[in-house]
Design an enzyme around this catalytic site. Structure first.
Site, PDB file in Angstrom:
ATOM      1  N   CYS A 297       0.746  -1.027  -0.022  1.00 29.87           N
ATOM      2  CA  CYS A 297      -0.047  -0.001   0.022  1.00 29.87           C
ATOM      3  C   CYS A 297       0.964   1.293  -0.075  1.00 29.87           C
ATOM      4  O   CYS A 297       2.126   1.139   0.211  1.00 29.87           O
ATOM      5  CB  CYS A 297      -0.954   0.009   1.230  1.00 29.87           C
ATOM      6  SG  CYS A 297      -0.028   0.205   2.931  1.00 29.87           S
TER       7      CYS A 297
ATOM      8  N   CYS B 231       2.891   1.731   3.001  1.00 32.22           N
ATOM      9  CA  CYS B 231       4.290   0.801   3.094  1.00 32.22           C
ATOM     10  C   CYS B 231       5.295   1.882   2.239  1.00 32.22           C
ATOM     11  O   CYS B 231       6.602   1.809   2.718  1.00 32.22           O
ATOM     12  CB  CYS B 231       4.215  -0.416   2.298  1.00 32.22           C
ATOM     13  SG  CYS B 231       2.971  -1.481   2.893  1.00 32.22           S
TER      14      CYS B 231
ATOM     15  N   ASP C 235      -1.303  10.983 -30.980  1.00 36.74           N
ATOM     16  CA  ASP C 235      -0.298  10.571 -32.081  1.00 36.74           C
ATOM     17  C   ASP C 235      -1.034  10.564 -33.329  1.00 36.74           C
ATOM     18  O   ASP C 235      -2.180  10.393 -33.327  1.00 36.74           O
ATOM     19  CB  ASP C 235       0.361   9.362 -31.813  1.00 36.74           C
ATOM     20  CG  ASP C 235       1.064   8.811 -32.982  1.00 36.74           C
ATOM     21  OD1 ASP C 235       1.766   9.645 -33.367  1.00 36.74           O
ATOM     22  OD2 ASP C 235       0.967   7.569 -33.117  1.00 36.74           O
TER      23      ASP C 235
ATOM     24  N   ASP D  53       0.634   4.610 -30.433  1.00 39.08           N
ATOM     25  CA  ASP D  53       0.730   3.330 -30.767  1.00 39.08           C
ATOM     26  C   ASP D  53       1.939   2.862 -31.188  1.00 39.08           C
ATOM     27  O   ASP D  53       2.134   1.721 -31.429  1.00 39.08           O
ATOM     28  CB  ASP D  53      -0.298   2.999 -32.181  1.00 39.08           C
ATOM     29  CG  ASP D  53       0.383   3.410 -33.341  1.00 39.08           C
ATOM     30  OD1 ASP D  53       0.863   4.701 -33.511  1.00 39.08           O
ATOM     31  OD2 ASP D  53       0.419   2.924 -34.361  1.00 39.08           O
TER      32      ASP D  53
ATOM     33  N   ASP E 185       6.172   6.669 -29.127  1.00 38.90           N
ATOM     34  CA  ASP E 185       5.314   7.194 -28.364  1.00 38.90           C
ATOM     35  C   ASP E 185       5.618   6.886 -26.841  1.00 38.90           C
ATOM     36  O   ASP E 185       4.668   7.221 -25.817  1.00 38.90           O
ATOM     37  CB  ASP E 185       3.614   6.967 -28.673  1.00 38.90           C
ATOM     38  CG  ASP E 185       3.490   7.313 -29.983  1.00 38.90           C
ATOM     39  OD1 ASP E 185       3.940   8.699 -30.357  1.00 38.90           O
ATOM     40  OD2 ASP E 185       2.672   6.536 -30.850  1.00 38.90           O
TER      41      ASP E 185
END
Length: 744
Positions: free
Chosen positions: A19, A22, A429, A631, A635
């Site tokens: 978590c 932590c 993009d 894609d 990128d």
């Protein structure tokens, strides 16, 4: 590791964090070491970046510090991520086995505790089944709570250990010495089922967390995989195959057709076409001649060449992209989930209330004050057990992820769902995102030719393009194949570098290529043909000319087609007051034409991968929550930098790995749906937290005995356990409602 003056910085994987609390503990423990300048824990990537003075402290001290509170560091900085993935996978498998075993043992405990309490030796059966649940399968809760307590800290494990431990010890005492209560006119209840169920439910929540972490992104591994392992180096004694790591600057290297380019360099012999989509994002391979630059990780498509190494190792463009992705992933603030923030306050408050309850009962409780005080304290801890709190987020996320999958939206990270509804800027993009990412013939215009002429000439055109090595030729061949055209047999085929191709048929020469072949043939275009070409170029289409020795026979327009839903998706985002930007490595003319067609007014052209990430940073510095949609490999840096990263399902594996959300259909119309799903999921999490706490707000005071002075009512721990279970049922039921929500 890097050095700056007398400060060194090291990035190490962290083990055992479950978590954000932590992450804070690890960060503060390392930060407290003498000689540490700064420690930054990234909960999302499970790493810690430490800046320290090497003359005052060394990394083994960091490991010792975090081990003292129940966590660990992997000290192998080179193979750390791989080892971390192995450990996480083992932890997930181990936790899954322990949860299943606990569930199997807990079921009969619940059945006996709820329905068969009167059978002989019922308490001993439950004791025998509950003991391994707590102290074998669930011992990590107690070990972690002890380690936290030894440093004056408390987290969710502390509350789990306290509530289940006290309920167990209280039940054990009542099982072994029931006469203690009988002498005081009270029935000795046991709460084994409450302790067992709490452990199982909390383990389920942790299992969901571990599953997310065990599916660690392998983006960096795949980027590294773009480099060949061995290289052909040209020496005085001929060609020699050596490992990639042995290449030095000024080495001469041979790259054959289809091979990956190992390092950055400059061609000194040969020509070819190289797929540089990793850098530019554009699908068309780039012509390479003597003197041109080539880059590591790009792919040589046709022809072979020799080049001189100019940048090797960590200096290549691919290495820089890898480093940028790592830095962007590691620079994000830890995921500060609402439940973890609340738990940081909730845990000590509940412990304080339980102890205060016991003290008040002892002081003013009268007869049997100690007995009733103990009962009240156990009841407070049982009813306040964070089972529902632990389930509030993961159940909603799980249902939200399932809902997304049904709609073709694959969500890998809860952070994306948490932030999606806040997005107010979307960066797109161009190639493969707004467009299809594959050049296609959009027009084939014949210049005043009869049908008979066309039948003859189209076969010649097919023959020319079929033998051409140029990437655009493939688009023309595909177009002609769909029309069932067959190539004509031509002679004297020749490839004209940078211009096109030529061949002879029945004694006459024919050419296909760019405008440069017109100059060689002495042909000028004018009138309607000139207007037609200008119109096509204004639409960002590439024009190929098919000519003979005297005339232009046809013009072929080739373009990367815009996806059907792109303009509508942009319009939908703008309606929601979300700013939309387009970034592309393509030229300004093409970028302008595409932006205009889809309704985007703000765009950038001819940008490099680092430019995209810098633009995302710039928007973030203005206070915007940015979603990046792309894609390609180029990128990946911007995707890692963005607050919410979305990849096209038909894009590169690396973009999909880096992104937190993947659109299976590569349809941009899914983006508004994904943002809507985020809003619904976050709302469900908040509702769950309300249900988790409403029971505590009402139940804790009653459990403490606030009604006792008024009407003599003291909440039975058994009822408290039922209330705790009911809160969990409420949370799970509320999460399931998300399955029926509409995303449109």
């Amino acid at each position: 590791m890097k050095t700056q003056d007398d400060i060194q910085t090291i990035l190490l994987p962290v083990l055992g964090m479950t978590c954000a609390a932590c992450a804070n503990s690890v960060e503060s423990m390392i930060g407290a070491q003498q000689g540490v300048e700064q420690a930054e824990v990234n909960y999302a990537t499970q790493t810690v970046k430490v800046s320290y003075h090497p003359d005052q402290v060394q990394p083994p001290a960091f490991q010792k510090a975090v081990q003292s509170i129940g966590y660990d560091l992997i000290m192998d900085s080179e193979n750390g991520k791989e080892k971390q993935e192995e450990v996480q996978q083992k932890n997930y498998s181990s936790l899954k086995r322990r949860m299943i075993a606990s569930g199997i043992l807990a079921l009969p405990v619940v059945l006996i505790g709820m329905f068969f309490m009167d059978i002989p030796y019922a308490n001993y059966y439950m004791l025998a089944l509950t003991t391994p649940i707590l102290f074998i399968f669930g011992k990590s809760f107690f070990v972690n709570a002890y380690k936290q307590a030894s440093h004056g800290r408390a987290n969710m494990d502390t509350l789990v250990a306290l509530s289940t431990g006290i309920a167990y010890l209280f039940s054990l005492f009542n099982t072994l010495y029931p006469e203690f209560w009988h002498q005081r006119g009270l029935h000795p209840h046991v709460y084994y089922e409450a302790a067992a169920v709490v452990i199982v439910f909390i383990m389920l929540g942790k299992l969901l967390e571990e599953r997310a972490k065990s599916n660690t992104s392998s983006a960096i591994k795949k980027l590294v995989g773009l480099q060949p392992k061995t290289v052909l180096v040209i020496t005085e004694n001929g060609e020699k195959e050596i490992p990639l790591s042995d290449i030095a600057i000024d080495d001469k290297i041979l790259v054959r057709s289809g091979e990956k380019i190992p390092v950055d360099g400059e061609i000194y012999e040969g020509t070819s076409y190289v797929d540089e989509s990793m850098i530019s994002g554009e699908p068309v391979a780039v012509s390479k001649n003597i003197g041109d630059q080539v880059f590591a990780g790009t792919i040589n498509q046709k022809g072979s060449f020799r080049f001189v190494a100019r940048k090797v190792g960590g200096e290549t463009m691919l290495a820089q992209i890898i480093k940028m992705v790592q830095d962007a992933q590691g620079s994000k603030a830890p995921v500060q989930k609402l439940v973890d923030k609340i738990a940081g306050i909730f845990v000590p408050i509940v412990i304080g209330i339980a102890l205060l309850t016991l003290i008040i009962w002892i002081l003013v409780g009268g007869e049997n004050a100690l007995t009733q005080g103990m009962l009240a304290m156990v009841t407070v801890l049982v009813i306040a057990c964070p089972c529902a709190l632990g389930l509030a987020t993961p159940t909603a996320i799980m249902v939200g992820v399932g809902k997304g999958a049904e709609n073709g939206i694959l969500i890998k990270d809860a952070e994306a769902l948490e932030l999606g509804h806040k997005v107010n800027a979307v960066v797109l993009d161009k190639t493969g995102t707004l467009t299809k990412g594959k050049p296609e013939v959009t027009e084939l215009n014949w210049q005043n030719k009869t049908d008979i002429d066309k039948q003859k000439l189209i076969g010649i055109l097919f023959a020319l393009e079929q033998q051409s090595e140029h990437p655009l030729a493939e688009a023309i061949v595909r177009h002609l194949q769909t029309a069932n055209v067959h190539p004509t047999k031509v002679t004297g085929f020749e490839s004209l570098t940078g211009k096109g191709v030529q061949a002879t048929f029945e004694g006459q020469k024919y050419w296909a290529g760019s405008h440069k072949i017109l100059k060689d043939a002495g042909i000028e275009i004018e009138g309607n043909l000139e207007n037609s070409v200008t119109r096509l170029q204004d639409q960002a289409k590439t024009v190929i000319y098919f000519i003979n020795e005297n005339n232009v026979l046809a013009t072929i327009a080739i373009a990367d087609q815009i996806k059907e839903g792109s303009a509508r998706a942009v319009s939908e985002l703008l309606k929601r007051n979300i700013a939309v930007y387009m970034l592309t490595g393509d030229n300004h003319q093409t970028a302008s034409a595409v932006a205009k067609q889809v309704g985007i007014t703000d765009f950038r052209a001819e940008v490099l991968p680092s430019d995209k990430a810098d633009f995302v940073k710039e928007l973030q510095s203005q206070g915007k929550i940015v979603a990046m949609i792309g894609d390609g490999i180029n990128d990946s840096h911007a995707l890692a930098q963005a607050d919410v990263s979305i990849a096209m399902g038909k894009g590169s594996d690396i973009a999909i790995d880096v992104a937190k959300i993947t659109l299976v259909s590569s349809d941009l119309l899914q983006v508004p749906k994904a943002l809507r799903l985020s809003k619904l999921t976050v709302r469900t999490v908040r509702q769950n937290l309300f249900w988790a706490f409403i029971y505590n707000l009402i139940g804790i005071p009653i459990a403490a005995g606030i009604l006792y002075p008024l009407n003599g009512f003291l909440l039975n721990p058994m009822i408290a356990g039922a209330a705790m279970a009911l809160s969990s049922v409420s949370v799970v039921s509320n999460s399931l409602r998300l399955k029926f929500a509409k995303l449109i």
